[in-house]
Design a protein around this motif. Structure first.
Motif, PDB file in Angstrom:
ATOM      1  N   LYS A 132       0.840  -1.214   0.000  1.00  0.00           N
ATOM      2  CA  LYS A 132       0.000   0.000   0.000  1.00  0.00           C
ATOM      3  C   LYS A 132       0.868   1.255   0.000  1.00  0.00           C
ATOM      4  CE  LYS A 132      -3.899  -2.257   0.605  1.00  0.00           C
ATOM      5  NZ  LYS A 132      -4.678  -2.625  -0.541  1.00  0.00           N
ATOM      6  N   SER A 133       0.220   2.368  -0.336  1.00  0.00           N
ATOM      7  CA  SER A 133       0.954   3.627  -0.344  1.00  0.00           C
ATOM      8  C   SER A 133       0.427   4.491   0.804  1.00  0.00           C
ATOM      9  CB  SER A 133       0.740   4.291  -1.706  1.00  0.00           C
ATOM     10  OG  SER A 133       0.654   5.672  -1.558  1.00  0.00           O
ATOM     11  N   ILE A 134       1.341   5.057   1.542  1.00  0.00           N
ATOM     12  CA  ILE A 134       0.929   5.797   2.748  1.00  0.00           C
ATOM     13  C   ILE A 134       0.056   6.996   2.410  1.00  0.00           C
ATOM     14  CG2 ILE A 134       3.018   7.218   2.970  1.00  0.00           C
ATOM     15  CD1 ILE A 134       2.454   6.232   6.134  1.00  0.00           C
ATOM     16  N   SER A 135       0.331   7.612   1.255  1.00  0.00           N
ATOM     17  CA  SER A 135      -0.476   8.795   0.902  1.00  0.00           C
ATOM     18  C   SER A 135      -1.927   8.395   0.635  1.00  0.00           C
ATOM     19  CB  SER A 135       0.123   9.516  -0.307  1.00  0.00           C
ATOM     20  OG  SER A 135       0.133   8.637  -1.400  1.00  0.00           O
ATOM     21  N   LYS A 136      -2.140   7.127   0.275  1.00  0.00           N
ATOM     22  CA  LYS A 136      -3.513   6.668   0.014  1.00  0.00           C
ATOM     23  C   LYS A 136      -4.204   6.152   1.271  1.00  0.00           C
ATOM     24  CE  LYS A 136      -3.522   5.957  -4.828  1.00  0.00           C
ATOM     25  NZ  LYS A 136      -2.222   5.476  -5.355  1.00  0.00           N
ATOM     26  N   ILE A 137      -3.448   5.468   2.129  1.00  0.00           N
ATOM     27  CA  ILE A 137      -4.163   4.773   3.227  1.00  0.00           C
ATOM     28  C   ILE A 137      -4.023   5.426   4.602  1.00  0.00           C
ATOM     29  CG2 ILE A 137      -4.039   2.545   2.030  1.00  0.00           C
ATOM     30  CD1 ILE A 137      -2.125   1.757   4.476  1.00  0.00           C
ATOM     31  N   HIS A 138      -3.259   6.519   4.692  1.00  0.00           N
ATOM     32  CA  HIS A 138      -3.147   7.136   6.029  1.00  0.00           C
ATOM     33  C   HIS A 138      -4.556   7.539   6.490  1.00  0.00           C
ATOM     34  CE1 HIS A 138      -4.035  11.367   5.218  1.00  0.00           C
ATOM     35  NE2 HIS A 138      -3.631  11.072   3.997  1.00  0.00           N
ATOM     36  N   GLY A 139      -4.786   7.364   7.775  1.00  0.00           N
ATOM     37  CA  GLY A 139      -6.110   7.735   8.310  1.00  0.00           C
ATOM     38  C   GLY A 139      -7.186   6.695   8.053  1.00  0.00           C
ATOM     39  N   THR A 140      -6.778   5.522   7.526  1.00  0.00           N
ATOM     40  CA  THR A 140      -7.772   4.456   7.335  1.00  0.00           C
ATOM     41  C   THR A 140      -7.371   3.243   8.174  1.00  0.00           C
ATOM     42  OG1 THR A 140      -6.703   3.326   5.478  1.00  0.00           O
ATOM     43  CG2 THR A 140      -8.143   5.179   4.934  1.00  0.00           C
ATOM     44  N   SER A 141      -8.365   2.409   8.480  1.00  0.00           N
ATOM     45  CA  SER A 141      -8.093   1.270   9.360  1.00  0.00           C
ATOM     46  C   SER A 141      -8.621  -0.019   8.760  1.00  0.00           C
ATOM     47  CB  SER A 141      -8.759   1.506  10.712  1.00  0.00           C
ATOM     48  OG  SER A 141     -10.152   1.567  10.539  1.00  0.00           O
ATOM     49  N   GLN A 142      -8.078  -1.102   9.282  1.00  0.00           N
ATOM     50  CA  GLN A 142      -8.568  -2.441   8.927  1.00  0.00           C
ATOM     51  C   GLN A 142      -8.674  -3.231  10.200  1.00  0.00           C
ATOM     52  OE1 GLN A 142      -6.420  -4.957   6.297  1.00  0.00           O
ATOM     53  NE2 GLN A 142      -6.698  -3.631   4.529  1.00  0.00           N
ATOM     54  N   LYS A 143      -9.765  -3.968  10.370  1.00  0.00           N
ATOM     55  CA  LYS A 143      -9.853  -4.834  11.536  1.00  0.00           C
ATOM     56  C   LYS A 143      -9.539  -6.268  11.124  1.00  0.00           C
ATOM     57  CE  LYS A 143     -12.482  -5.815  15.648  1.00  0.00           C
ATOM     58  NZ  LYS A 143     -13.775  -5.950  16.289  1.00  0.00           N
ATOM     59  N   ARG A 144      -8.572  -6.865  11.793  1.00  0.00           N
ATOM     60  CA  ARG A 144      -8.239  -8.281  11.533  1.00  0.00           C
ATOM     61  C   ARG A 144      -8.247  -8.997  12.869  1.00  0.00           C
ATOM     62  NH1 ARG A 144      -2.812  -6.615   8.576  1.00  0.00           N
ATOM     63  NH2 ARG A 144      -3.726  -5.051   7.228  1.00  0.00           N
ATOM     64  N   GLY A 145      -9.031 -10.036  12.948  1.00  0.00           N
ATOM     65  CA  GLY A 145      -9.201 -10.662  14.259  1.00  0.00           C
ATOM     66  C   GLY A 145      -9.806  -9.610  15.177  1.00  0.00           C
ATOM     67  N   ASP A 146      -9.213  -9.466  16.358  1.00  0.00           N
ATOM     68  CA  ASP A 146      -9.739  -8.472  17.303  1.00  0.00           C
ATOM     69  C   ASP A 146      -8.963  -7.160  17.244  1.00  0.00           C
ATOM     70  OD1 ASP A 146     -11.617 -10.233  18.253  1.00  0.00           O
ATOM     71  OD2 ASP A 146     -10.294 -11.028  19.819  1.00  0.00           O
ATOM     72  N   VAL A 147      -8.046  -7.056  16.314  1.00  0.00           N
ATOM     73  CA  VAL A 147      -7.147  -5.893  16.314  1.00  0.00           C
ATOM     74  C   VAL A 147      -7.457  -4.953  15.159  1.00  0.00           C
ATOM     75  CG1 VAL A 147      -4.714  -5.173  16.331  1.00  0.00           C
ATOM     76  CG2 VAL A 147      -5.351  -7.378  17.310  1.00  0.00           C
ATOM     77  N   ILE A 148      -7.439  -3.652  15.474  1.00  0.00           N
ATOM     78  CA  ILE A 148      -7.586  -2.639  14.427  1.00  0.00           C
ATOM     79  C   ILE A 148      -6.193  -2.152  14.042  1.00  0.00           C
ATOM     80  CG2 ILE A 148      -8.392  -0.307  13.919  1.00  0.00           C
ATOM     81  CD1 ILE A 148     -10.625  -0.735  15.861  1.00  0.00           C
ATOM     82  N   TYR A 149      -5.902  -2.154  12.769  1.00  0.00           N
ATOM     83  CA  TYR A 149      -4.623  -1.645  12.262  1.00  0.00           C
ATOM     84  C   TYR A 149      -4.910  -0.309  11.601  1.00  0.00           C
ATOM     85  CZ  TYR A 149      -3.106  -6.337  13.262  1.00  0.00           C
ATOM     86  OH  TYR A 149      -2.832  -7.506  13.922  1.00  0.00           O
ATOM     87  N   TYR A 150      -4.104   0.697  11.947  1.00  0.00           N
ATOM     88  CA  TYR A 150      -4.397   2.068  11.515  1.00  0.00           C
ATOM     89  C   TYR A 150      -3.092   2.711  11.055  1.00  0.00           C
ATOM     90  CZ  TYR A 150      -6.370   6.829  11.969  1.00  0.00           C
ATOM     91  OH  TYR A 150      -6.818   8.106  11.749  1.00  0.00           O
ATOM     92  N   ALA A 151      -3.117   3.268   9.855  1.00  0.00           N
ATOM     93  CA  ALA A 151      -1.880   3.817   9.281  1.00  0.00           C
ATOM     94  C   ALA A 151      -1.833   5.335   9.417  1.00  0.00           C
ATOM     95  CB  ALA A 151      -1.796   3.431   7.808  1.00  0.00           C
ATOM     96  N   MET A 152      -0.678   5.821   9.856  1.00  0.00           N
ATOM     97  CA  MET A 152      -0.474   7.274   9.941  1.00  0.00           C
ATOM     98  C   MET A 152       0.887   7.648   9.349  1.00  0.00           C
ATOM     99  SD  MET A 152      -2.009   8.253  13.734  1.00  0.00           S
ATOM    100  CE  MET A 152      -1.158   9.804  13.751  1.00  0.00           C
ATOM    101  N   TYR A 153       1.033   8.916   8.992  1.00  0.00           N
ATOM    102  CA  TYR A 153       2.355   9.398   8.576  1.00  0.00           C
ATOM    103  C   TYR A 153       3.309   9.351   9.775  1.00  0.00           C
ATOM    104  CZ  TYR A 153       0.691  11.267   4.117  1.00  0.00           C
ATOM    105  OH  TYR A 153       0.201  11.398   2.847  1.00  0.00           O
ATOM    106  N   HIS A 154       4.609   9.392   9.466  1.00  0.00           N
ATOM    107  CA  HIS A 154       5.598   9.439  10.537  1.00  0.00           C
ATOM    108  C   HIS A 154       5.660  10.869  11.089  1.00  0.00           C
ATOM    109  CE1 HIS A 154       9.317   9.133  12.741  1.00  0.00           C
ATOM    110  NE2 HIS A 154       9.261   7.824  12.586  1.00  0.00           N
ATOM    111  N   PRO A 155       5.697  11.027  12.421  1.00  0.00           N
ATOM    112  CA  PRO A 155       5.750  12.379  12.982  1.00  0.00           C
ATOM    113  C   PRO A 155       6.937  13.200  12.467  1.00  0.00           C
ATOM    114  CG  PRO A 155       5.401  10.768  14.728  1.00  0.00           C
ATOM    115  CD  PRO A 155       5.610   9.992  13.460  1.00  0.00           C
TER     116      PRO A 155
END
Ligand code: URA
Length: 200
Positions: A132-155
């Motif tokens: 995936k590309s960070i510019s496309k998926i930052h601020g979006t999440s995916q739930k897998r199993g019981d865990v939510i994965y969420y992508a953000m830019y690096h501070p």
């Protein structure tokens, strides 16, 4: 001593990569051992290498501010990195270093059992959202199993680029609601908890 402290002691002894020779201190990670949210950065920088603690330089101060924007202190979350030693001269981590260090992160995740894994930057994102590309998926999440994965830019990237700064600040503000909704969210991907979490 907790299992996570034992693990972090083991990480501190690791000599698997060449960079182990150049490090001042290993930076396994720190925070609440039962944290709901695990933030994963890229690799320690100069300040982190000196202190053996993650995100304590300028990017870390900014991360602290971002956390405070959602009413959190760093002690209430867990903060770790994809690789635990500083690459010399702040170069990008090598694929071999990422591979060698992967087992440490996997074990940290198993022990912390977070409800949400927040990736900070491209290297961390690539482990959980391969291809995936960070510019496309930052601020979006995916739930897998019981865990939510969420992508953000690096501070650190956001510190230097005004447009990213706005994005990272807005993305951070979405976290509390995501956590609240965590239980009711549909699984995006039917994978058993903790298994295959690094795979496509
Ligand atoms: N950048 C990272 O990715 N990790 C740190 O710990 C500090 C800066």
């Amino acid at each position: 001593m907790s299992a996570l402290s034992e693990l972090n002691k083991e990480i501190a002894l690791c000599q698997q990569c060449e960079i182990a020779k150049y490090r001042t201190k290993v930076v396994p990670g720190e925070g609440a051992e039962d944290a709901d949210i695990l933030f994963i950065g890229e690799a320690p920088g100069w300040h982190e290498d000196q202190q053996g603690r993650p995100f304590v330089g300028p990017a870390g101060q900014y991360l602290d501010q971002l956390l405070s924007s959602i009413g959190l202190r760093r002690e209430q979350v867990y903060i770790a990195n994809v690789i635990k030693c500083r690459p010399q001269g702040n170069r990008d981590p090598l694929p071999s270093e990422i591979l060698n260090c992967r087992k440490w992160l996997e074990r940290q995740i198993e022990l912390i059992c977070p409800k949400m894994v927040v990736t900070l930057g491209r290297y961390s994102m690539a482990m959980f959202f391969p291809g995936k590309s960070i510019s496309k998926i930052h601020g979006t999440s995916q739930k897998r199993g019981d865990v939510i994965y969420y992508a953000m830019y690096h501070p650190a990237a956001a510190l230097h680029q005004q447009s990213l700064r706005r994005a990272i600040e807005e993305d951070m503000l979405k976290i509390p609601q995501l956590l609240t909704k965590a239980e009711s969210m549909t699984e995006t991907d039917k994978q058993p908890k903790q298994l295959n979490m690094f795979k496509d």
